[in-house]
Design an enzyme around this catalytic site. Structure first.
Site, PDB file in Angstrom:
ATOM      1  N   HIS A 196     -24.716  25.767  14.522  1.00 19.33           N
ATOM      2  CA  HIS A 196     -23.610  26.318  13.744  1.00 19.33           C
ATOM      3  C   HIS A 196     -24.100  27.511  12.941  1.00 19.33           C
ATOM      4  CE1 HIS A 196     -21.206  23.102  15.110  1.00 19.33           C
ATOM      5  NE2 HIS A 196     -21.843  22.169  14.432  1.00 19.33           N
ATOM      6  N   THR A 228     -26.385  12.153  11.917  1.00 22.62           N
ATOM      7  CA  THR A 228     -27.781  12.410  11.521  1.00 22.62           C
ATOM      8  C   THR A 228     -27.913  13.305  10.289  1.00 22.62           C
ATOM      9  OG1 THR A 228     -27.799  14.245  13.096  1.00 22.62           O
ATOM     10  CG2 THR A 228     -28.729  12.154  13.852  1.00 22.62           C
ATOM     11  N   ASN A 250     -24.755  20.439   7.683  1.00 26.98           N
ATOM     12  CA  ASN A 250     -25.889  20.140   6.802  1.00 26.98           C
ATOM     13  C   ASN A 250     -26.072  21.215   5.744  1.00 26.98           C
ATOM     14  OD1 ASN A 250     -28.474  21.770   7.381  1.00 26.98           O
ATOM     15  ND2 ASN A 250     -27.600  21.386   9.388  1.00 26.98           N
ATOM     16  N   GLU A 264     -21.139  15.843  17.046  1.00 34.04           N
ATOM     17  CA  GLU A 264     -22.106  14.739  17.181  1.00 34.04           C
ATOM     18  C   GLU A 264     -21.397  13.380  17.039  1.00 34.04           C
ATOM     19  OE1 GLU A 264     -25.575  14.723  14.501  1.00 34.04           O
ATOM     20  OE2 GLU A 264     -25.429  12.541  14.564  1.00 34.04           O
ATOM     21  N   CYS A 269     -31.510  11.848  10.068  1.00 37.41           N
ATOM     22  CA  CYS A 269     -32.805  12.319  10.585  1.00 37.41           C
ATOM     23  C   CYS A 269     -33.739  12.736   9.449  1.00 37.41           C
ATOM     24  CB  CYS A 269     -32.592  13.453  11.579  1.00 37.41           C
ATOM     25  SG  CYS A 269     -32.106  15.013  10.826  1.00 37.41           S
ATOM     26  N   HIS A 290     -26.423  18.653  19.339  1.00 33.68           N
ATOM     27  CA  HIS A 290     -25.599  17.574  18.767  1.00 33.68           C
ATOM     28  C   HIS A 290     -25.289  16.473  19.769  1.00 33.68           C
ATOM     29  CE1 HIS A 290     -25.073  20.013  15.276  1.00 33.68           C
ATOM     30  NE2 HIS A 290     -24.461  20.966  15.928  1.00 33.68           N
TER      31      HIS A 290
HETATM   32  S1  SF4 Z   1     -33.665  17.194  13.624  1.00 38.39           S
HETATM   33 FE1  SF4 Z   1     -31.817  16.382  12.649  1.00 38.39          FE
HETATM   34  S2  SF4 Z   1     -30.575  18.149  12.057  1.00 38.39           S
HETATM   35 FE2  SF4 Z   1     -32.099  18.836  13.528  1.00 38.39          FE
HETATM   36  S3  SF4 Z   1     -31.031  18.747  15.488  1.00 38.39           S
HETATM   37 FE3  SF4 Z   1     -32.164  16.826  15.233  1.00 38.39          FE
HETATM   38  S4  SF4 Z   1     -30.710  15.444  14.336  1.00 38.39           S
HETATM   39 FE4  SF4 Z   1     -29.858  17.493  14.084  1.00 38.39          FE
END
Ligand code: SF4
Length: 284
Positions: free
Chosen positions: A39, A158, A218, A123, A188, A71
């Protein structure tokens, strides 16, 4: 004016690898990404100049090869793309795959699936499409509206802030005290690191600049986290969005960036902030 950087900021490995894979794929012929690979408009434009097309509707795809973004996508969606004769390559982040696997396991254990996240986010749609009838929640009132189930299985998008996720899991347990709630933390680590670093940064600063695409979940979450520790938070997509009127000579300016923000954009914003700081020095 002093500038402080967050200890963790910018591209995560998942986005970096997805961009690398798309760039590599384009060297052997035209390829289309379904949705935004990340994005971030600067990255999308740079990929376009290398021959990576972007389409949102599979029926508009002008190439034989399509890429799934970091995603991820549901098994259902991938199967339907293949049924259309498209050659599908996934650049899905392994941590998104981990969230899919966690939800599959919970459902196999007999849990009713609940996803904490934004219903419209690609996602979350990918997670939900393989589990028709699952619930997607992001607020306490949405938890209050759930039907009772003997066994809930909860994962999250995530990139959700872990504090919010844990709070909503607690709300679910309180709302249905007779039910068992099994929660798998699928936020994550790069998101957790950036959130924690943004929180620490905001506490030390009088103003914070958050760099990232307007559509980046994010990045918006980072801005919200910073706003809890600092009253003046500005989200920008690049150096041109910086307004000199935002800053005062005695400000401590924090700099952070979402996981979809490339290094060059962070450096460009940092460079402009340094220039503005020097201007303030000369005026003082
Ligand atoms: S590390 Fe986290 S924010 Fe980055 S692509 Fe993977 S899940 Fe998405």
């Amino acid at each position: 004016m002093k500038i402080l950087r967050a200890s963790h900021l910018g591209w995560c490995f998942g986005v970096r690898d997805a961009v690398r894979d798309a760039t590599l794929a384009a060297t052997s012929g035209p390829v289309t990404v379904l949705g935004e690979l990340v994005h971030n408009p600067t990255v999308i434009e740079s990929l376009r100049s290398r021959g990576v097309l972007t389409r949102s509707d599979p029926s508009d795809v002008p190439t034989r090869r399509v890429l799934i973004t970091a995603h991820g996508a549901s098994r259902r969606r991938i199967a339907s793309l293949e049924a259309m004769g498209l050659e599908v390559t996934e650049t899905t982040c392994p941590l998104v795959h981990r969230a899919h696997a966690a939800l599959d396991t919970l459902v196999n254990q007999g849990c009713h699936p609940v996803i904490i996240g934004q219903a419209h986010h690609v996602e979350v749609r990918g997670l939900a499409e393989d589990h028709p009838g699952c619930d997607i929640v992001l607020t306490e009132s949405e938890i209050d509206a759930l039907e009772p189930r003997p066994l809930f299985g909860v994962v999250s998008q995530t990139t959700q802030p872990i504090d919010r996720v844990r709070h909503l899991v607690d709300c679910l347990k309180r709302r249905f005290p007779q039910s068992e709630v099994r929660f798998r933390d699928t936020v994550c680590q790069p998101t957790k690191d950036r959130q924690q670093a943004a929180e620490n940064l905001a506490r030390q600063c009088s103003v914070v600049v958050v760099v990232g695409g307007r559509h980046s979940n994010n990045t918006r979450q980072l801005s919200a986290t910073c706003a809890r520790g600092c009253a003046r938070v500005h989200q920008v997509e690049g150096p041109d969005d910086l307004d000199p009127g935002w800053f005062k000579p005695d400000d401590i300016v924090g700099l952070t960036a979402g996981t979809s923000t490339p290094d060059e954009t962070i450096e460009a914003v940092s460079g402009r902030l340094t220039y503005l700081a020097q201007e303030h020095c000369q005026q003082a």
